[in-house]
Design an enzyme around this catalytic site. Structure first.
Site, PDB file in Angstrom:
ATOM      1  N   LEU A 141       0.578  -1.117  -0.140  1.00  0.00           N
ATOM      2  CA  LEU A 141       0.002   0.203  -0.022  1.00  0.00           C
ATOM      3  C   LEU A 141       0.665   0.882   0.406  1.00  0.00           C
ATOM      4  O   LEU A 141       0.769   2.124  -0.993  1.00  0.00           O
ATOM      5  CB  LEU A 141      -0.913  -0.304   0.971  1.00  0.00           C
ATOM      6  CG  LEU A 141      -1.859   0.912   0.960  1.00  0.00           C
ATOM      7  CD1 LEU A 141      -2.552   1.381   0.663  1.00  0.00           C
ATOM      8  CD2 LEU A 141      -2.856   1.125   2.777  1.00  0.00           C
ATOM      9  N   GLN A 184      15.248   0.540  32.449  1.00  0.00           N
ATOM     10  CA  GLN A 184      15.019   1.296  33.677  1.00  0.00           C
ATOM     11  C   GLN A 184      15.529   0.411  34.320  1.00  0.00           C
ATOM     12  O   GLN A 184      16.036   0.715  35.780  1.00  0.00           O
ATOM     13  CB  GLN A 184      14.661   2.106  34.183  1.00  0.00           C
ATOM     14  CG  GLN A 184      14.221   2.987  35.021  1.00  0.00           C
ATOM     15  CD  GLN A 184      15.560   4.418  34.833  1.00  0.00           C
ATOM     16  OE1 GLN A 184      15.890   4.031  33.354  1.00  0.00           O
ATOM     17  NE2 GLN A 184      16.307   5.119  35.851  1.00  0.00           N
ATOM     18  N   GLU A 222       1.363   0.969  10.119  1.00  0.00           N
ATOM     19  CA  GLU A 222      -0.430   0.567  10.064  1.00  0.00           C
ATOM     20  C   GLU A 222      -1.126   2.594  10.947  1.00  0.00           C
ATOM     21  O   GLU A 222      -2.397   2.002  11.381  1.00  0.00           O
ATOM     22  CB  GLU A 222      -0.785  -0.336  11.668  1.00  0.00           C
ATOM     23  CG  GLU A 222      -0.170  -2.316  10.529  1.00  0.00           C
ATOM     24  CD  GLU A 222      -0.370  -1.925   9.572  1.00  0.00           C
ATOM     25  OE1 GLU A 222      -2.185  -1.835   8.719  1.00  0.00           O
ATOM     26  OE2 GLU A 222      -1.106  -3.872   9.167  1.00  0.00           O
ATOM     27  N   THR A 270       0.088   5.959  11.736  1.00  0.00           N
ATOM     28  CA  THR A 270       1.079   7.145  12.772  1.00  0.00           C
ATOM     29  C   THR A 270      -0.223   6.488  14.125  1.00  0.00           C
ATOM     30  O   THR A 270      -1.250   7.146  14.102  1.00  0.00           O
ATOM     31  CB  THR A 270       2.296   8.139  12.484  1.00  0.00           C
ATOM     32  OG1 THR A 270       0.883   9.187  12.367  1.00  0.00           O
ATOM     33  CG2 THR A 270       2.693   7.720  11.221  1.00  0.00           C
TER      34      THR A 270
END
Length: 388
Positions: free
Chosen positions: A131, A345, A372, A374
Site C-alpha cells: 500500500l 530502567q 499501520e 502513525t
C-alpha cells in the site's frame, strides 16, 4: 507470567495452549540469535512461518470453507499477542499475512475466494501488503503506482507500474496484495489487486536498515509493467481506497495485540529481575518506588489488552469498530513504548546491554507507534469520530 484468558468458544483455550507450546519450543529459543543475524545481513524466518502455518495459526480469522480457522477475531488476536510476547517480528508478520487475505475474504467474489483463499490460508504461502509508497504513507490518496488496462487478450488484464515502500515480506512473499491507481478520480481512483510473485517485471530494493524488527524484512517493491489478470482485481475498479481503509481497521488490531504481547514480555522480564536483583541487602522489588513502577507497567499492559479485545468483540458482533481500532492501536503501542522503556530502567545498566532482551524489546516497540497508521493519524481518526 502466563496471561489468564477468556474465549467466546472452548476451542480458543486449545489454540492458546498450542500457541504457547510452539512459542516455547520454536520461537523463544531462536529469537535473539535470529534477530542479531538479521541485523548483520538479511535473514528471514521462513521456517517459523511454515511451522505456524501448518499449525493453522496463520489463517485463524478466515472462513473454514476455504481452509481458514473460522475463529472469532477476539481469539485470533489473543494468539497474536502470545506470539508477540515471544518474537515480535513474527507476530507482525502474522498480522500482515492475515491482512493480505482480508480483502479477498471480505470483498472477493465466490469465484475469487475459491481460487485464491485455499492457497493464502494453506500455511504454505505468505503474503505482503503493498500500500505505502515513498511519497504516499499516511496520505494514501496521493499514490502514483498505476494499473493500466492491457491491450492484449480480452482487455480485462492490467499492467502495474510504480514503487511501493516499507513492504514487509518483500522478496519473500508468494503474493502481493497491491493497491494501484486505475484513474485520476480523487475519491475512486484506486483499485486492489492480488499480484502473484515471480514476475520478471517485479524487483526489490535493498532491505531497510532498521532500529529493530530485523527479521521483518522491509524494502521497496518495484513494479515495471507487472501483468495481472483481471480476475485478480478484488472489488470493483475504483473501490480500492475503501478496501484499504477498512482493511487497516482490522490490521491495526493485529498490531495492537502484538504490541501488547511485547509489553507483557518486557514486564515479565522486569518483574523477574526485580525479585532477583539484590541491592543494600534486599531485592530491589521491595523498594516501593520500583514496585509502583511495575504496577504502572501492569496497568498499561492491562489497559492495552482491554482496548483491543473490546474492539475485537465489536468486530465479531458485526458492529462498527473503526474508532475502537484506532483507540486500541494508540493505547497498545504507546503502552509498549512506555513499558519497554521502564523495563530498561528497572534493569538499570544491564537493561542497556544486549545481554538482556529488554534492550531489543525497547527498539522493537518504537516502530509500533509508526506503522499501520502513525499514532498521530489514530488521533485524527478518533477526533473525527468524537466531533461527528
Amino acid at each position: 507470567m502466563p496471561v489468564t484468558r477468556l474465549f467466546p468458544t472452548d476451542e480458543g483455550h486449545d489454540l492458546i495452549e498450542l500457541t504457547r507450546e510452539i512459542c516455547d519450543k520454536e520461537l523463544r529459543p531462536k529469537v535473539d540469535e535470529a534477530e542479531r543475524a538479521a541485523a548483520e545481513g538479511e535473514a528471514f524466518p521462513t521456517d517459523i512461518f511454515r511451522t505456524l502455518g501448518r499449525a493453522g495459526l496463520l489463517s485463524l480469522a478466515h472462513p473454514e470453507e476455504y481452509g481458514g480457522g473460522g475463529q472469532p477475531y477476539e481469539t485470533y488476536l489473543q494468539v497474536v499477542e502470545e506470539i508477540g510476547a515471544a518474537w515480535m517480528s513474527v507476530a507482525v508478520g502474522v498480522s500482515v499475512h492475515s491482512l493480505t487475505a482480508w480483502p479477498v475474504t471480505t470483498y472477493g467474489t465466490d469465484e475469487q475466494k475459491a481460487a485464491l483463499l485455499p492457497g493464502m490460508l494453506s500455511g504454505e504461502q505468505l503474503g505482503a501488503y503493498a500500500l505505502s509508497e515513498p511519497l504516499a504513507g499516511s496520505d494514501v490518496g496521493s499514490m502514483t503506482t498505476r494499473a493500466t488496462r492491457s491491450d492484449e487478450g480480452d482487455g480485462t488484464a492490467y499492467a502495474i507500474k510504480g514503487r511501493k515502500a516499507w513492504i514487509s515480506h518483500a522478496g519473500h512473499a508468494d503474493y502481493y496484495t497491491t493497491f494501484a491507481r486505475t484513474s485520476d478520480d480523487a475519491g475512486r481512483g484506486i483499485s486492489c489487486f492480488i499480484v502473484p510473485a515471480g514476475s520478471d517485471a517485479m524487483s526489490f530494493g535493498q532491505p531497510e536498515k532498521k532500529m529493530g524488527l530485523h527479521c521483518d524484512t522491509v524494502r521497496e517493491v518495484i513494479f515495471d509493467g507487472v501483468p495481472v489478470e483481471g480476475a485478480n482485481r478484488i472489488g470493483d475498479e475504483g473501490q480500492g481506497m475503501a478496501i484499504a481503509l477498512a482493511a487497516l481497521d482490522a490490521g491495526r488490531l493485529g498490531i495492537a495485540a502484538a504490541a501488547t504481547g511485547l509489553a507483557q514480555s518486557a514486564l515479565d522480564v522486569a518483574a523477574a529481575y526485580a525479585k532477583e536483583r539484590q541491592q543494600f541487602g534486599r531485592a530491589i522489588a521491595s523498594n516501593q518506588g520500583l514496585a509502583f513502577l511495575l504496577a504502572d507497567m501492569d496497568v498499561a499492559v492491562s489497559g492495552a489488552r482491554a482496548a483491543y479485545l473490546h474492539a475485537a468483540r465489536l468486530k465479531d458482533a458485526g458492529r462498527p469498530f473503526s474508532r475502537e481500532a484506532a483507540v486500541a492501536k494508540l493505547l497498545a503501542t504507546d503502552a509498549a513504548m512506555k513499558v519497554t522503556t521502564d523495563a530498561v530502567q528497572v534493569l538499570g545498566g544491564a537493561g542497556y546491554t544486549a545481554d538482556f532482551p529488554v534492550e531489543r524489546m525497547f527498539r522493537e516497540a518504537k516502530v509500533t507507534q509508526i506503522f499501520e497508521g502513525t499514532n498521530q493519524i489514530q488521533r485524527l481518526v478518533i477526533s473525527r469520530h468524537v466531533l461527528r
